[in-house]
Design a protein around this motif. Sequence first.
Motif, mmCIF file in Angstrom:
data_model
loop_
_atom_site.group_PDB
_atom_site.id
_atom_site.type_symbol
_atom_site.label_atom_id
_atom_site.label_comp_id
_atom_site.label_asym_id
_atom_site.label_seq_id
_atom_site.Cartn_x
_atom_site.Cartn_y
_atom_site.Cartn_z
ATOM 1 N N GLY A 324 -70.325 -77.938 52.795
ATOM 2 C CA GLY A 324 -69.322 -78.602 53.634
ATOM 3 C C GLY A 324 -70.018 -79.312 54.780
ATOM 4 N N GLU A 325 -69.765 -80.624 54.913
ATOM 5 C CA GLU A 325 -70.466 -81.405 55.933
ATOM 6 C C GLU A 325 -69.511 -82.373 56.627
ATOM 7 O OE1 GLU A 325 -73.422 -81.512 57.240
ATOM 8 O OE2 GLU A 325 -74.564 -80.146 55.949
ATOM 9 N N PRO A 326 -69.665 -82.556 57.944
ATOM 10 C CA PRO A 326 -68.877 -83.603 58.628
ATOM 11 C C PRO A 326 -69.418 -84.981 58.245
ATOM 12 C CG PRO A 326 -70.425 -82.580 60.151
ATOM 13 C CD PRO A 326 -70.525 -81.800 58.871
ATOM 14 N N ILE A 327 -68.530 -85.939 58.032
ATOM 15 C CA ILE A 327 -68.940 -87.300 57.717
ATOM 16 C C ILE A 327 -68.087 -88.282 58.520
ATOM 17 C CG2 ILE A 327 -69.720 -86.761 55.373
ATOM 18 C CD1 ILE A 327 -67.150 -88.075 54.349
ATOM 19 N N THR A 328 -68.611 -89.489 58.652
ATOM 20 C CA THR A 328 -67.868 -90.584 59.276
ATOM 21 C C THR A 328 -67.511 -91.593 58.192
ATOM 22 O OG1 THR A 328 -69.104 -90.304 61.331
ATOM 23 C CG2 THR A 328 -67.884 -92.356 61.058
ATOM 24 N N LEU A 329 -66.228 -91.912 58.098
ATOM 25 C CA LEU A 329 -65.742 -92.849 57.090
ATOM 26 C C LEU A 329 -65.402 -94.173 57.765
ATOM 27 C CD1 LEU A 329 -63.297 -90.315 55.450
ATOM 28 C CD2 LEU A 329 -65.452 -91.043 54.445
ATOM 29 N N TYR A 330 -65.784 -95.284 57.106
ATOM 30 C CA TYR A 330 -65.528 -96.610 57.656
ATOM 31 C C TYR A 330 -64.550 -97.357 56.754
ATOM 32 C CZ TYR A 330 -69.698 -95.514 60.351
ATOM 33 O OH TYR A 330 -70.616 -94.900 61.175
ATOM 34 N N GLY A 331 -63.500 -97.908 57.351
ATOM 35 C CA GLY A 331 -62.517 -98.642 56.582
ATOM 36 C C GLY A 331 -62.582 -100.126 56.861
ATOM 37 N N ASP A 332 -61.546 -100.856 56.474
ATOM 38 C CA ASP A 332 -61.483 -102.284 56.726
ATOM 39 C C ASP A 332 -61.456 -102.551 58.234
ATOM 40 O OD1 ASP A 332 -61.610 -102.963 54.141
ATOM 41 O OD2 ASP A 332 -59.548 -103.688 53.939
ATOM 42 N N GLY A 333 -62.071 -103.636 58.635
ATOM 43 C CA GLY A 333 -62.116 -103.954 60.057
ATOM 44 C C GLY A 333 -62.971 -102.961 60.814
ATOM 45 N N GLU A 384 -64.405 -99.392 47.023
ATOM 46 C CA GLU A 384 -65.660 -99.287 47.759
ATOM 47 C C GLU A 384 -65.439 -98.469 49.030
ATOM 48 O OE1 GLU A 384 -68.245 -103.211 47.090
ATOM 49 O OE2 GLU A 384 -66.203 -103.637 47.784
ATOM 50 N N LEU A 385 -66.447 -97.671 49.384
ATOM 51 C CA LEU A 385 -66.370 -96.862 50.595
ATOM 52 C C LEU A 385 -67.735 -96.817 51.265
ATOM 53 C CD1 LEU A 385 -64.837 -94.840 52.462
ATOM 54 C CD2 LEU A 385 -65.687 -93.017 50.963
ATOM 55 N N LYS A 386 -67.710 -96.911 52.582
ATOM 56 C CA LYS A 386 -68.929 -96.746 53.372
ATOM 57 C C LYS A 386 -68.754 -95.509 54.232
ATOM 58 C CE LYS A 386 -71.496 -99.160 57.038
ATOM 59 N NZ LYS A 386 -71.546 -100.407 57.843
ATOM 60 N N PHE A 387 -69.752 -94.609 54.194
ATOM 61 C CA PHE A 387 -69.680 -93.411 55.029
ATOM 62 C C PHE A 387 -71.061 -93.055 55.542
ATOM 63 C CE2 PHE A 387 -70.316 -91.681 50.731
ATOM 64 C CZ PHE A 387 -71.324 -90.740 50.931
ATOM 65 N N VAL A 394 -74.184 -94.585 53.589
ATOM 66 C CA VAL A 394 -74.075 -94.762 52.133
ATOM 67 C C VAL A 394 -72.929 -95.722 51.846
ATOM 68 C CG1 VAL A 394 -73.636 -93.617 49.925
ATOM 69 C CG2 VAL A 394 -74.921 -92.419 51.728
ATOM 70 N N GLU A 395 -73.199 -96.726 51.047
ATOM 71 C CA GLU A 395 -72.164 -97.635 50.556
ATOM 72 C C GLU A 395 -72.020 -97.396 49.068
ATOM 73 O OE1 GLU A 395 -72.341 -101.694 51.846
ATOM 74 O OE2 GLU A 395 -73.437 -101.169 53.665
ATOM 75 N N THR A 396 -70.827 -97.050 48.623
ATOM 76 C CA THR A 396 -70.651 -96.593 47.251
ATOM 77 C C THR A 396 -69.261 -96.944 46.734
ATOM 78 O OG1 THR A 396 -70.866 -94.648 45.814
ATOM 79 C CG2 THR A 396 -69.824 -94.298 47.969
ATOM 80 N N SER A 397 -68.970 -96.507 45.516
ATOM 81 C CA SER A 397 -67.629 -96.645 44.940
ATOM 82 C C SER A 397 -67.068 -95.248 44.719
ATOM 83 C CB SER A 397 -67.685 -97.414 43.617
ATOM 84 O OG SER A 397 -68.612 -96.822 42.725
ATOM 85 N N VAL A 398 -65.793 -95.047 45.057
ATOM 86 C CA VAL A 398 -65.193 -93.712 44.979
ATOM 87 C C VAL A 398 -63.842 -93.786 44.273
ATOM 88 C CG1 VAL A 398 -66.338 -92.920 47.074
ATOM 89 C CG2 VAL A 398 -64.070 -93.941 47.226
ATOM 90 N N ILE A 399 -63.467 -92.664 43.671
ATOM 91 C CA ILE A 399 -62.158 -92.531 43.036
ATOM 92 C C ILE A 399 -61.123 -92.158 44.102
ATOM 93 C CG2 ILE A 399 -60.812 -91.170 41.382
ATOM 94 C CD1 ILE A 399 -63.490 -90.746 39.860
ATOM 95 N N VAL A 400 -59.971 -92.798 44.051
ATOM 96 C CA VAL A 400 -58.871 -92.455 44.952
ATOM 97 C C VAL A 400 -58.024 -91.386 44.266
ATOM 98 C CG1 VAL A 400 -56.858 -93.301 46.190
ATOM 99 C CG2 VAL A 400 -58.883 -94.768 45.947
ATOM 100 N N SER A 401 -58.057 -90.168 44.806
ATOM 101 C CA SER A 401 -57.449 -89.009 44.153
ATOM 102 C C SER A 401 -56.194 -88.532 44.881
ATOM 103 C CB SER A 401 -58.471 -87.868 44.081
ATOM 104 O OG SER A 401 -57.866 -86.660 43.705
#
Length: 426
Positions: A324-333, A384-387, A394-401
């Motif tokens: 379990g790790e804290p992460i920062t997620l970046y969205g549009d804008g 696409e998701l950047k975190f 990391v810039e990657t592609s993720v499944i929306v669950s």
Amino acid sequence: MVQAKDVLGMNARNQLYVPMNSPRAKSICKSKYATKLLLQNNNIPTAAIYGVLGTTEDIDDFDWHKLDKDFVIKPTNGHAGKGVTAFRRQHPDKEHWTDVIGETWSLDDIKLLCMDILSGQYSTHGSNHNVIIEERIPIHPKLLKYTYKGTPDVRVVVFNSVPVMAKLRLPTEESEGRANISQGAIMTGIDIATGITTYGVAHKREPIQYLPDSKLKLNGIKIPFWNDILKTAVRAARAAELVFTGVDLFIHKTKGPMVVELNAYPGLSIQTANRAGLRRRLERVQDLNVLSADHGVRIGQALFAESFADSIENKGELPIVDTGEPITLYGDGKKKIESKALINTGRYRSAIASNLAKELDLIDVDDLLWFQQVAGEGKRPVVELKFKLKNKTVETSVIVSKKLNRSPQKVEIGRKDLTGFVIRPQ
């Protein structure tokens, strides 16, 4: 290890994929002149045409003295680099020229080469044996030390508007300065995501690590203008209405990628340079709905990123992560959300809760890459998701669950995005 079922053989290429191209599209590939016109009409960068010669009178009447430097003479329907000669400069007498390997040609020598082209000596198909004279693209400065006199090029295999595999071809002394594998040029695989070279190959199948007679490593070369190269390749394929093709490109130091030619029957040794099966990659994108060249590039980079490139770029100690790790997620804008992620090596592709994806504005129509079948959820969108995890972005592609909406961790990081991390066992 590459499995035999993933490799594309010649029969499968000719029977399953080449027929997807229309007769018109294949005819464009056979003519360098028709290809040039198509590219120019679609504002796709390509070398300038100085002349097309179809008769002996054309050869005599052409103003050769205006060609002071950097031009190429080639057959309009040649193959495997036959009959192609590139020139660097004109002599002060304006009657002699020096080619890229340092040999001197008189005007009579050049006219004789053109006559041989007209006679069909260097053509492998068709009866229209014309001569094309075009701009020579100089070697990009970042690739200069890896090449012998001639200009290196990049081939991108495009299928269904998605770049699925690529290689760099480097002219050698054996190939006499030509970027042609059959004549002795070297090739390297290229990571689709980053444009970093991976594995070197000589003579189509012989693995090599270093440029011949040097200590220069063939992996880790960063190809200039990489995203532009992929986008230009896809645009060219779409303009010609080619479903399956190999697009060859030169790289100009200021103009960027310039298309050389299109291939309806791209060679298969590219699989050796990438240590990957082309058939498997083609199958993964065959049924996708690709909306544009940009969309196709995003899909290709999401699907076919190599962990090899990550290992080249990694410096210093590998960060250690817990389950379990804290992460920062970046969205549009400028949207940014702090969350907690589950490090889940049991899954390949990472996933994000649909509610969190909506909060980050990640699931607009323009953001969707494709839909993927997920056990227990049916077809789910991939975005696409950047975190940021442990100070690594990391810039990657993720499944929306939807399932993760009910989970305490709204993000699960899969194996695909854990390259370069050490996972602490619990």
